[in-house]
Enzyme design. Structure first.
Site, PDB file in Angstrom:
ATOM      1  N   ASN A  42       0.840  -1.204   0.000  1.00 15.68           N
ATOM      2  CA  ASN A  42       0.000   0.000   0.000  1.00 15.68           C
ATOM      3  C   ASN A  42       0.876   1.255   0.000  1.00 15.68           C
ATOM      4  O   ASN A  42       1.936   1.299   0.627  1.00 15.68           O
ATOM      5  CB  ASN A  42      -1.002   0.002   1.156  1.00 15.68           C
ATOM      6  CG  ASN A  42      -0.380  -0.136   2.528  1.00 15.68           C
ATOM      7  OD1 ASN A  42       0.645  -0.774   2.698  1.00 15.68           O
ATOM      8  ND2 ASN A  42      -1.016   0.454   3.529  1.00 15.68           N
ATOM      9  N   GLU A  44       0.497   5.329   0.500  1.00 11.31           N
ATOM     10  CA  GLU A  44      -0.393   6.405   0.944  1.00 11.31           C
ATOM     11  C   GLU A  44       0.115   7.763   0.460  1.00 11.31           C
ATOM     12  O   GLU A  44       1.170   7.871  -0.161  1.00 11.31           O
ATOM     13  CB  GLU A  44      -0.512   6.356   2.473  1.00 11.31           C
ATOM     14  CG  GLU A  44      -1.114   5.026   2.927  1.00 11.31           C
ATOM     15  CD  GLU A  44      -1.338   4.936   4.425  1.00 11.31           C
ATOM     16  OE1 GLU A  44      -0.792   5.763   5.182  1.00 11.31           O
ATOM     17  OE2 GLU A  44      -2.081   4.017   4.834  1.00 11.31           O
ATOM     18  N   CYS A  53      -4.159   0.660  -2.292  1.00  9.97           N
ATOM     19  CA  CYS A  53      -4.011  -0.576  -1.515  1.00  9.97           C
ATOM     20  C   CYS A  53      -2.975  -1.502  -2.150  1.00  9.97           C
ATOM     21  O   CYS A  53      -2.691  -1.425  -3.352  1.00  9.97           O
ATOM     22  CB  CYS A  53      -5.337  -1.320  -1.454  1.00  9.97           C
ATOM     23  SG  CYS A  53      -6.612  -0.447  -0.543  1.00  9.97           S
ATOM     24  N   GLU A  55      -3.256  -4.610  -2.850  1.00  8.30           N
ATOM     25  CA  GLU A  55      -3.829  -5.491  -3.874  1.00  8.30           C
ATOM     26  C   GLU A  55      -3.835  -4.812  -5.240  1.00  8.30           C
ATOM     27  O   GLU A  55      -3.430  -5.391  -6.250  1.00  8.30           O
ATOM     28  CB  GLU A  55      -5.270  -5.871  -3.502  1.00  8.30           C
ATOM     29  CG  GLU A  55      -5.404  -6.671  -2.223  1.00  8.30           C
ATOM     30  CD  GLU A  55      -5.547  -5.813  -0.973  1.00  8.30           C
ATOM     31  OE1 GLU A  55      -4.984  -4.701  -0.918  1.00  8.30           O
ATOM     32  OE2 GLU A  55      -6.230  -6.278  -0.041  1.00  8.30           O
ATOM     33  N   CYS A  90     -10.926  -2.693  -4.076  1.00 12.16           N
ATOM     34  CA  CYS A  90      -9.993  -3.717  -4.584  1.00 12.16           C
ATOM     35  C   CYS A  90     -10.740  -4.928  -5.133  1.00 12.16           C
ATOM     36  O   CYS A  90     -10.317  -5.522  -6.117  1.00 12.16           O
ATOM     37  CB  CYS A  90      -9.004  -4.137  -3.502  1.00 12.16           C
ATOM     38  SG  CYS A  90      -7.726  -2.894  -3.229  1.00 12.16           S
TER      39      CYS A  90
HETATM   40  N1  THU Z   1      -5.211  -1.347   2.769  1.00  7.55           N
HETATM   41  C1  THU Z   1      -4.693  -2.209   1.850  1.00  7.55           C
HETATM   42  O1  THU Z   1      -3.641  -1.948   1.259  1.00  7.55           O
HETATM   43  N2  THU Z   1      -5.372  -3.361   1.601  1.00  7.55           N
HETATM   44  C2  THU Z   1      -6.460  -3.786   2.296  1.00  7.55           C
HETATM   45  O2  THU Z   1      -6.968  -4.866   2.010  1.00  7.55           O
HETATM   46  C3  THU Z   1      -6.993  -2.963   3.384  1.00  7.55           C
HETATM   47  C4  THU Z   1      -6.481  -1.574   3.450  1.00  7.55           C
HETATM   48  C5  THU Z   1      -4.457  -0.131   3.096  1.00  7.55           C
HETATM   49  C6  THU Z   1      -5.057   1.170   2.659  1.00  7.55           C
HETATM   50  C7  THU Z   1      -4.427   2.134   3.649  1.00  7.55           C
HETATM   51  O3  THU Z   1      -3.133   2.483   3.183  1.00  7.55           O
HETATM   52  C8  THU Z   1      -4.252   1.300   4.913  1.00  7.55           C
HETATM   53  O4  THU Z   1      -4.317  -0.060   4.502  1.00  7.55           O
HETATM   54  C9  THU Z   1      -5.289   1.571   5.980  1.00  7.55           C
HETATM   55  O5  THU Z   1      -6.575   1.412   5.496  1.00  7.55           O
END
Ligand code: THU
Length: 134
Positions: A42, A44, A53, A55, A90
């Site tokens: 992920n 940000e 995310c 995925e 996702c």
């Molecule tokens: N996030 C993911 O990368 N995948 C998931 O399945 C759940 C959420 C990330 C998004 C954000 O950067 C952090 O987790 C908190 O939500």
């Protein structure tokens, strides 16, 4: 490639997460039809809504490398005390490239793995007829 090995690879990918705002690292390992593995983490942004995310990061990396056929996706959330499944966005994004029986596994910090499928996570999928036209 077994699910435990894929989980370890997803876990390594989580260590490359850029998540200074949520402090919630996520990694994904996408097993491709040719046996290769593409990872994602992920990413940000200080404009919070732009977070990508793990995925989607893995899917985008794979498609960019010319890989379009996938065998399984494994997600690791080392900062979670329970297995965290892919978010709604996702689920839609992954469903573009896989069939309902596609295996999706997700695990937490302890390594507990939940195994499910695309169809279970994203039932009653719509707009099939628009997909894969190119
Ligand atoms: N996030 C993911 O990368 N995948 C998931 O399945 C759940 C959420 C990330 C998004 C954000 O950067 C952090 O987790 C908190 O939500």
């Amino acid at each position: 490639m077994d699910s435990k090995s894929l989980f370890r690879i997803a876990n390594e990918a989580a260590s490359r997460s850029y998540s200074p705002y949520s402090k919630f690292r996520v990694g994904a390992a996408l097993l491709c039809e040719d046996g290769s593995i593409v990872t994602g983490a992920n990413v940000e942004n200080r404009s919070y809504g732009l977070a990508i995310c793990a995925e989607r990061s893995a899917i985008v990396a794979a498609i960019s490398q010319g890989k379009r056929n996938f065998k399984a996706l494994v997600v690791s959330c080392p900062d979670a005390s329970y297995p965290v499944s892919p978010c709604g966005a996702c689920r839609q994004f992954i469903s573009e490239f896989v069939k309902p029986d596609f295996p999706i596994l997700f695990g937490d910090a302890t390594g507990t793995l939940v195994e499910t499928t695309m169809g279970e996570l994203f039932p009653h999928d719509a707009l099939h007829e628009l997909a894969n036209r190119q």
